[in-house]
Design a protein around this motif. Structure first.
Motif, PDB file in Angstrom:
ATOM      1  N   HIS A   1      -6.889   6.286   9.027  1.00  0.00           N
ATOM      2  CA  HIS A   1      -8.169   6.339   9.738  1.00  0.00           C
ATOM      3  C   HIS A   1      -8.369   5.130  10.647  1.00  0.00           C
ATOM      4  O   HIS A   1      -9.009   5.228  11.689  1.00  0.00           O
ATOM      5  CB  HIS A   1      -9.314   6.440   8.729  1.00  0.00           C
ATOM      6  CG  HIS A   1     -10.674   6.488   9.349  1.00  0.00           C
ATOM      7  ND1 HIS A   1     -11.135   7.576  10.047  1.00  0.00           N
ATOM      8  CD2 HIS A   1     -11.672   5.568   9.388  1.00  0.00           C
ATOM      9  CE1 HIS A   1     -12.361   7.330  10.504  1.00  0.00           C
ATOM     10  NE2 HIS A   1     -12.711   6.127  10.097  1.00  0.00           N
TER      11      HIS A   1
ATOM     12  N   ARG B   1      -7.097  12.707   2.943  1.00  0.00           N
ATOM     13  CA  ARG B   1      -8.440  13.204   3.225  1.00  0.00           C
ATOM     14  C   ARG B   1      -8.367  14.618   3.782  1.00  0.00           C
ATOM     15  O   ARG B   1      -7.314  15.083   4.211  1.00  0.00           O
ATOM     16  CB  ARG B   1      -9.130  12.277   4.224  1.00  0.00           C
ATOM     17  CG  ARG B   1      -9.360  10.882   3.672  1.00  0.00           C
ATOM     18  CD  ARG B   1     -10.261  10.055   4.588  1.00  0.00           C
ATOM     19  NE  ARG B   1     -10.433   8.736   4.015  1.00  0.00           N
ATOM     20  CZ  ARG B   1      -9.523   7.769   4.063  1.00  0.00           C
ATOM     21  NH1 ARG B   1      -8.378   7.959   4.689  1.00  0.00           N
ATOM     22  NH2 ARG B   1      -9.741   6.610   3.496  1.00  0.00           N
ATOM     23  N   MET B   2      -9.495  15.282   3.832  1.00  0.00           N
ATOM     24  CA  MET B   2      -9.575  16.660   4.326  1.00  0.00           C
ATOM     25  C   MET B   2      -9.149  16.757   5.798  1.00  0.00           C
ATOM     26  O   MET B   2      -8.708  17.802   6.240  1.00  0.00           O
ATOM     27  CB  MET B   2     -11.005  17.196   4.161  1.00  0.00           C
ATOM     28  CG  MET B   2     -11.467  17.270   2.715  1.00  0.00           C
ATOM     29  SD  MET B   2     -10.550  18.462   1.760  1.00  0.00           S
ATOM     30  CE  MET B   2     -11.363  19.959   2.261  1.00  0.00           C
ATOM     31  N   ASN B   3      -9.267  15.661   6.564  1.00  0.00           N
ATOM     32  CA  ASN B   3      -8.902  15.689   7.978  1.00  0.00           C
ATOM     33  C   ASN B   3      -7.411  15.394   8.209  1.00  0.00           C
ATOM     34  O   ASN B   3      -6.964  15.300   9.346  1.00  0.00           O
ATOM     35  CB  ASN B   3      -9.763  14.707   8.779  1.00  0.00           C
ATOM     36  CG  ASN B   3      -9.484  13.259   8.420  1.00  0.00           C
ATOM     37  OD1 ASN B   3      -8.669  12.963   7.556  1.00  0.00           O
ATOM     38  ND2 ASN B   3     -10.193  12.354   9.081  1.00  0.00           N
TER      39      ASN B   3
ATOM     40  N   ASP C   1      -4.493   2.626   5.970  1.00  0.00           N
ATOM     41  CA  ASP C   1      -5.332   3.821   6.097  1.00  0.00           C
ATOM     42  C   ASP C   1      -5.078   4.440   7.469  1.00  0.00           C
ATOM     43  O   ASP C   1      -5.209   3.736   8.480  1.00  0.00           O
ATOM     44  CB  ASP C   1      -6.802   3.421   5.936  1.00  0.00           C
ATOM     45  CG  ASP C   1      -7.728   4.592   5.768  1.00  0.00           C
ATOM     46  OD1 ASP C   1      -7.458   5.667   6.331  1.00  0.00           O
ATOM     47  OD2 ASP C   1      -8.757   4.413   5.092  1.00  0.00           O
TER      48      ASP C   1
ATOM     49  N   ASP D   1      -5.809  12.589   7.278  1.00  0.00           N
ATOM     50  CA  ASP D   1      -5.512  11.160   7.166  1.00  0.00           C
ATOM     51  C   ASP D   1      -5.086  10.839   5.736  1.00  0.00           C
ATOM     52  O   ASP D   1      -5.608  11.404   4.776  1.00  0.00           O
ATOM     53  CB  ASP D   1      -6.740  10.319   7.517  1.00  0.00           C
ATOM     54  CG  ASP D   1      -7.053  10.305   8.999  1.00  0.00           C
ATOM     55  OD1 ASP D   1      -6.218  10.803   9.776  1.00  0.00           O
ATOM     56  OD2 ASP D   1      -8.130   9.810   9.378  1.00  0.00           O
ATOM     57  N   SER D   2      -4.152   9.908   5.613  1.00  0.00           N
ATOM     58  CA  SER D   2      -3.747   9.447   4.279  1.00  0.00           C
ATOM     59  C   SER D   2      -3.999   7.954   4.172  1.00  0.00           C
ATOM     60  O   SER D   2      -4.273   7.273   5.158  1.00  0.00           O
ATOM     61  CB  SER D   2      -2.279   9.778   4.019  1.00  0.00           C
ATOM     62  OG  SER D   2      -1.451   9.226   5.006  1.00  0.00           O
ATOM     63  N   TYR D   3      -3.895   7.430   2.963  1.00  0.00           N
ATOM     64  CA  TYR D   3      -4.122   6.010   2.709  1.00  0.00           C
ATOM     65  C   TYR D   3      -3.270   5.578   1.529  1.00  0.00           C
ATOM     66  O   TYR D   3      -2.800   6.415   0.743  1.00  0.00           O
ATOM     67  CB  TYR D   3      -5.607   5.714   2.453  1.00  0.00           C
ATOM     68  CG  TYR D   3      -6.193   6.529   1.313  1.00  0.00           C
ATOM     69  CD1 TYR D   3      -6.170   6.051   0.009  1.00  0.00           C
ATOM     70  CD2 TYR D   3      -6.750   7.788   1.546  1.00  0.00           C
ATOM     71  CE1 TYR D   3      -6.695   6.789  -1.032  1.00  0.00           C
ATOM     72  CE2 TYR D   3      -7.275   8.534   0.512  1.00  0.00           C
ATOM     73  CZ  TYR D   3      -7.246   8.036  -0.784  1.00  0.00           C
ATOM     74  OH  TYR D   3      -7.754   8.780  -1.810  1.00  0.00           O
TER      75      TYR D   3
END
Length: 171
Positions: A170, A143-145, A168, A147-149
């Motif tokens: 997040h 993700r742009m922040n 995730d 974080d990966s998943y």
């Protein structure tokens, strides 16, 4: 495993009735290298799924921990295997096993999913074999922040079932 110099004819007998269930002619070029491969051939002949099979040779159960029995057996021109259909093993492949149905994936035909709230188990949910491996983690995206998943996978060496759970950063 040493290659056999001759074909091996495997006669299958039912553990319950003693009746003949058929025979397999295993040619040298297509000799199964593992118990799993042999069970796949037995499944084609008998329609007993691999995870329900217990095979006995010389009053001993064939397991992945007894490769010397399989090698000895396949070196002979003819052997008798006793086949027991183990109904205590449930076919869970293709299902979600999580108590919290938060995952929308579609598990494959030889796969189970634990969703995002539970993790893969060291005991196979299908054959109850203890898996002494660590899950393989695969990153699907980010993700742009930052974080990966992705997914964590664990394969059962006994019945071949693949477990997975989503993760995730997040959470």
């Amino acid at each position: 495993m040493a290659a056999a110099s001759q074909p091996c004819v495997v006669l299958l007998r039912s553990a319950l009735t003693g009746e003949d269930m058929g025979s397999l002619r295993l040619e040298q070029a297509a000799m199964p290298a593992t118990l799993w491969e042999l069970k796949e051939r037995v499944a084609q002949l008998t329609e007993v799924p691999t995870f329900h099979q217990k095979l006995m040779y010389k009053d001993q159960w064939l397991t992945r921990k007894t490769p010397e029995l399989l090698e000895e057996m396949l070196s002979l021109p003819e052997v008798v295997l006793t086949l027991l259909k183990d109904a205590s093993v449930s076919n869970v492949a293709g299902t979600h096993l999580s108590k919290s149905p938060s995952c929308l994936c579609t598990p494959g035909p030889n796969e189970v999913c634990w969703g995002y709230r539970e993790s893969v188990k060291q005991e196979c949910p299908q054959c109850r074999e203890i898996i002494n491996e660590k899950p393989i983690t695969v990153t699907e995206g980010g993700r742009m922040n930052g974080d990966s998943y992705g997914w964590a996978f664990l394969n059962c060496p006994e019945c071949g079932l693949r477990q997975k759970h989503g993760w995730d950063d997040h959470d």
